[in-house]
Design an enzyme around this catalytic site. Structure first.
Site, PDB file in Angstrom:
ATOM      1  N   GLU A 172      -1.391  -6.024  -3.841  1.00  0.00           N
ATOM      2  CA  GLU A 172      -0.276  -5.737  -4.649  1.00  0.00           C
ATOM      3  C   GLU A 172       1.099  -6.425  -4.323  1.00  0.00           C
ATOM      4  O   GLU A 172       1.596  -6.894  -5.160  1.00  0.00           O
ATOM      5  CB  GLU A 172      -0.368  -4.375  -4.873  1.00  0.00           C
ATOM      6  CG  GLU A 172      -1.541  -3.470  -5.611  1.00  0.00           C
ATOM      7  CD  GLU A 172      -1.455  -2.116  -5.731  1.00  0.00           C
ATOM      8  OE1 GLU A 172      -1.180  -1.607  -4.375  1.00  0.00           O
ATOM      9  OE2 GLU A 172      -1.548  -1.317  -6.622  1.00  0.00           O
ATOM     10  N   GLU A 199      -9.143   0.911  -2.860  1.00  0.00           N
ATOM     11  CA  GLU A 199      -8.565   2.337  -3.113  1.00  0.00           C
ATOM     12  C   GLU A 199      -9.656   3.101  -3.488  1.00  0.00           C
ATOM     13  O   GLU A 199      -9.874   4.416  -3.183  1.00  0.00           O
ATOM     14  CB  GLU A 199      -7.253   2.463  -4.280  1.00  0.00           C
ATOM     15  CG  GLU A 199      -6.198   1.620  -3.379  1.00  0.00           C
ATOM     16  CD  GLU A 199      -5.898   0.331  -3.881  1.00  0.00           C
ATOM     17  OE1 GLU A 199      -6.971  -0.415  -4.322  1.00  0.00           O
ATOM     18  OE2 GLU A 199      -4.929  -0.394  -3.685  1.00  0.00           O
ATOM     19  N   GLY A 252      -2.516  -2.224  -1.200  1.00  0.00           N
ATOM     20  CA  GLY A 252      -1.032  -2.473  -1.292  1.00  0.00           C
ATOM     21  C   GLY A 252      -0.577  -3.953  -0.933  1.00  0.00           C
ATOM     22  O   GLY A 252       0.443  -4.533  -1.361  1.00  0.00           O
ATOM     23  N   ALA A 284      -1.687  -0.096   1.952  1.00  0.00           N
ATOM     24  CA  ALA A 284      -0.582   1.280   2.009  1.00  0.00           C
ATOM     25  C   ALA A 284      -1.119   1.977   3.393  1.00  0.00           C
ATOM     26  O   ALA A 284      -2.190   2.033   3.715  1.00  0.00           O
ATOM     27  CB  ALA A 284      -0.657   1.971   1.050  1.00  0.00           C
TER      28      ALA A 284
END
Ligand code: COA
Length: 261
Positions: A115, A135, A112, A67
């Site tokens: 993910e 993260e 992300g 992200a």
């Protein structure tokens, strides 16, 4: 100069290639990129000519390096929860599209990015790929489904090691623990992804849709409930033209021509 699109979509012979196109930021997922992923996935789902998706990253360095950290850094708690929920919803729509998707991991698949790959049906990795959930190094936890899908895929022990250490693993190790389906030389990745997609396209589309549903929904059920659902979906496939064509083609020793009906 106008800002280039963040997700390039190219359709070739029934396959939609979605290329995350922000290479100068290692294809990091900002809001706009997530929005374009959502739109591209929705359009591929609606298009009857598309039978499979391949998701990959622009350039040689990254699939998606996570992200967008600069966006994350400024969020309030309420905004953070909404941000995670929106990303989860988009990836859920990809997972539950009813059409198979292949993540072609051409480099870093972090946070992300991993993910996004976990929401795809299958994962193929270049030998050079690095995968991880870093993260915790930023003081946050995975928020786009990583804690849930990773532990379901590789088991809680291995998932917790990745999530709590934040350290990436290479493609071979990812293959060893079942996180990726195949590892190929980087130069061969597009052809390998296309070849797997072609195999999927040669199968009965209704059967693929119900098989995806049976596995994904079954993972949230007891064994007895899952078996009952499997039997009901099996029964439904027995009412399809595809089933008649598939069984007849076998008996007639020819390749089936499925119509997805
Ligand atoms: N969000 C925003 N920008 C990112 C990013 C991310 N997740 N990952 C990389 N970038 C940007 C860098 O800031 C840099 O931008 P700049 O040139 O404007 O400074 C550019 O992409 C290139 O990255 P850089 O860090 O210089 O490449 P590198 O080869 O030295 O390192 C990584 C590669 C993947 C190890 C490193 O970029 C990294 O750790 N990224 C963050 C991974 C992460 O924590 N993801 C989870 C986010 S929740």
């Amino acid at each position: 100069m106008s800002d280039p699109e963040r997700v390039r979509v190219e359709t070739k012979g029934g396959i939609a290639w979605l290329t995350i196109n922000r290479p100068e930021k290692l294809n990091a997922l900002d809001r706009r990129t997530m929005q374009e992923i959502d739109e591209a996935v929705g359009a591929a789902g609606q298009d009857p000519a598309i039978g499979a998706l391949i998701v990959t990253g622009m350039g040689e360095k990254a699939f998606v390096a996570g992200a967008d950290i600069s966006e994350l850094a400024t969020q309030s708690p309420v905004e953070g929860a909404a941000y995670a929920r929106r990303g989860q919803d988009i990836l859920m729509r990809l997972e539950r599209l009813g059409k198979p998707s292949i993540a072609a991991l051409n480099g870093y698949a972090l946070g992300g990015g991993l993910e996004l790959a976990l929401a795809c049906t299958l994962r193929l990795a270049a030998e050079t790929a690095k995968l991880g959930q870093p993260e915790v190094a930023l003081g946050i936890l995975p928020g786009y489904g990583g804690t849930q899908r990773l532990s379901r895929l590789v088991g809680p022990g291995r998932a917790l090691e990745l999530i709590l250490t934040g350290e990436p693993i290479d493609a071979r190790e990812a293959h060893r623990i079942g996180l990726v389906n195949r590892v190929v030389p980087a130069a061969d990745l597009p052809a390998a992804a296309e070849s797997v997609a072609r195999t999927l396209l040669s199968r009965g589309p209704v059967a693929l849709r119900y098989a995806l549903q049976a596995v994904h929904e079954g993972l949230q059920m007891t064994l007895s409930e899952g078996l009952a659902m499997e039997a009901a979906l099996f029964g439904l496939t027995c009412a399809t033209e595809d089933m008649r064509e598939g069984t007849r083609a076998f008996i007639e020793k020819r390749k089936p021509v499925f119509k997805g009906r």
